[in-house]
Design an enzyme around this catalytic site. Structure first.
Site, PDB file in Angstrom:
ATOM      1  NE  ARG A  87      36.340  28.584  47.627  1.00  0.00           N
ATOM      2  CZ  ARG A  87      35.989  29.399  46.632  1.00  0.00           C
ATOM      3  NH1 ARG A  87      34.746  29.918  46.615  1.00  0.00           N
ATOM      4  NH2 ARG A  87      36.823  29.715  45.669  1.00  0.00           N
ATOM      5  NE  ARG A  89      42.280  36.659  37.120  1.00  0.00           N
ATOM      6  CZ  ARG A  89      41.091  36.099  37.260  1.00  0.00           C
ATOM      7  NH1 ARG A  89      40.204  36.214  36.295  1.00  0.00           N
ATOM      8  NH2 ARG A  89      40.789  35.422  38.356  1.00  0.00           N
ATOM      9  CE  LYS A 102      40.422  25.625  43.892  1.00  0.00           C
ATOM     10  NZ  LYS A 102      40.268  27.103  43.874  1.00  0.00           N
ATOM     11  CB  THR A 130      32.892  24.555  39.700  1.00  0.00           C
ATOM     12  OG1 THR A 130      34.176  24.499  40.326  1.00  0.00           O
ATOM     13  CG2 THR A 130      32.880  25.703  38.700  1.00  0.00           C
TER      14      THR A 130
END
Length: 475
Positions: A35, A76, A222, A280
């Site tokens: 990845r 964020r 995803k 994850t």
């Protein structure tokens, strides 16, 4: 014939994998898919790492796929003037889109997502820093979202913001993602992962942009938004593969819902013939420690027994202290978990009707494998589609995909239970191809004399038209 690990391992490249020899060791330890995280590093970093990976794979004779992962619209906070602040439970705190990049204080901080104030209302919960800090929205005034701290903690620069239950309207592709799609096409990656997918249109747009840039990668959706769970089937159908991205997904839907949703995503991917990656924090403690926790061992094993095609490592290999050891550990856990049967859903398809001949052949193969002493399945394939179908249906039976197409062999590195083997059928007579393939596998030690093997192939090589199945004994 020795037992082959069926579950694939995806590992993220980064500074920890850069030293000489590490990539060779990772491949030898069991790395199947590498990845590249576009959230970190520059284009030249990605180019250098992919080139080094492909050189190492060529040295070892391995087919390894490259998965590029788009950053997506991560929401964020901005920066603080004097470093991290400690938010006390019960205190007031404001997230204000009008505040500058470095103007954060104990009382307020800016955000890089100007639409936040439009997406929330009083009573909503905002989760910061992967849910470690929880805020309840009290009031919205202009671009300022005034909150009460319900669960405090230290908040530092650029930590993520999630809305519990979903509902942030940010699109899946940012301007940076569009540039990275062009980069992914130029680097000829095998898979391209789309972050924060909300609907099938996000996948279709990404594919259109990638094809326009000359790329041929398969698209990975995803699943990390509440909206994606609600639209799961349509997203899985639109994508070529799926990732259970448990970080942001767990924050949005809540920890209590995550295990069930993970199982549902894996089951949907298998039902719709799409490879699935579970990701994850699978080996989070091994970023620093040489051995995993028992909880991590069980986490990986449960994903394997649920039928995931692959498990993914992120910081464990990209910046961790033990990148090779963690891949070796995951490989060992997968082998152990594969001794137990995966969740069985294939029988439900026996009453289905099929439009494609390869789907019909794959279902027939499942019936034969269940009712005869079949040691392995061999798919003579160009596109790899029949091998993928067999991997959905044949549990515990090694599948060998024989193809001369390098791109197909790399893509199949993500499919559970499939070992891709280079095989050029050349000018071999039609009735000799299957036996020549078995002889090649026997020479490589992948099959033993006398084993009964199921073989699928097409009568028109190069057309992607599998229409034949036979059962042969290894000579």
């Amino acid at each position: 014939m020795t037992h082959q690990r069926q579950t694939r391992i995806v590992a993220t490249l980064g500074p920890a994998t850069d030293p000489p020899g590490v990539l060779h060791e990772l491949l030898s330890a069991g790395l199947n898919v590498a990845r590249i995280n576009f959230s970190h590093g520059k284009r030249e970093d990605h180019e250098r790492r992919i080139a080094a990976l492909r050189a190492a794979a060529a040295d070892l004779g391995h087919d390894v796929a490259v998965l590029a992962d788009l950053s997506g619209p991560k929401v964020r906070v901005r920066s603080f003037r004097s470093g991290p602040v400690l938010l006390e439970t019960g205190a007031r705190f404001c997230i204000d889109g009008a505040l500058g990049e470095h103007d954060g204080t104990q009382d307020a901080v800016g955000t890089d997502y100007p639409e936040l104030a439009k997406d929330v209302q009083p009573g909503d919960r905002l989760l910061l820093n992967d849910g470690l800090i929880q805020l309840r929205v009290l009031d919205v005034q202009g671009e300022a979202v005034h909150c009460e701290v319900e669960a405090g903690g230290e908040l530092s620069n650029h930590k993520g913001i999630n809305k519990q239950g979903g509902g942030l309207s940010a699109g899946a592709l940012t301007a940076k993602d569009r540039e990275d799609i062009v980069t992914a096409a130029a680097l000829e990656v095998d898979y391209l992962a789309v972050s924060f997918v909300r609907r099938a249109l996000d996948i279709e747009l990404t594919r259109e942009l990638l094809r326009g840039a000359g790329g041929h990668a398969r698209i990975v959706a995803k699943i990390e938004r509440t909206e994606a769970v609600a639209a799961l089937d349509s997203i899985v159908e639109a994508a070529d593969a799926v990732m259970v991205a448990r970080g942001d997904l767990g924050v949005e839907i809540g920890d209590a819902q995550l295990p069930g949703v993970q199982k549902r995503i894996i089951a949907a991917a298998r039902e719709l013939n799409r490879p699935c990656i579970t990701a994850t924090q699978m080996m989070e403690s091994m970023i620093e420690n040489p051995v995993p926790t028992r909880a991590e061992v069980l986490d990986v094993a449960n994903a394997v027994m649920d039928g995931t095609d692959a498990v993914m490592l992120s910081a464990e290999t990209s910046v961790g202290a033990h990148p090779v050891r963690v891949v070796e550990t995951v490989a060992r856990i997968c082998l152990g978990a594969e001794r137990y049967p995966v969740t069985e859903r294939s029988a439900e398809r026996m009453s289905s009707h099929f439009d494609r001949s390869d789907e019909t052949i794959a279902m027939a193969a499942m019936y034969v494998a269940r009712n005869a002493q079949i040691s392995a399945a061999v798919a003579l394939t160009d596109s790899g589609h029949t091998a993928l179908l067999l991997s959905r249906l044949l549990h515990g039976v090694p599948i060998f995909a024989m193809t001369e197409q390098p791109r197909t062999r790399r893509r199949l590195a993500l499919a559970r239970g499939v070992t891709a083997v280079e095989f050029d059928r050349g000018a071999l007579p039609y009735d000799q191809v299957a036996r020549d393939a078995l002889a090649r596998l026997k020479e490589r030690g992948l099959l033993d004399k006398g084993q009964r093997v199921l073989v699928t192939k097409g009568d028109r090589p190069g057309t992607g038209h599998t229409n034949t199945m036979m059962v042969l004994d290894v000579p």
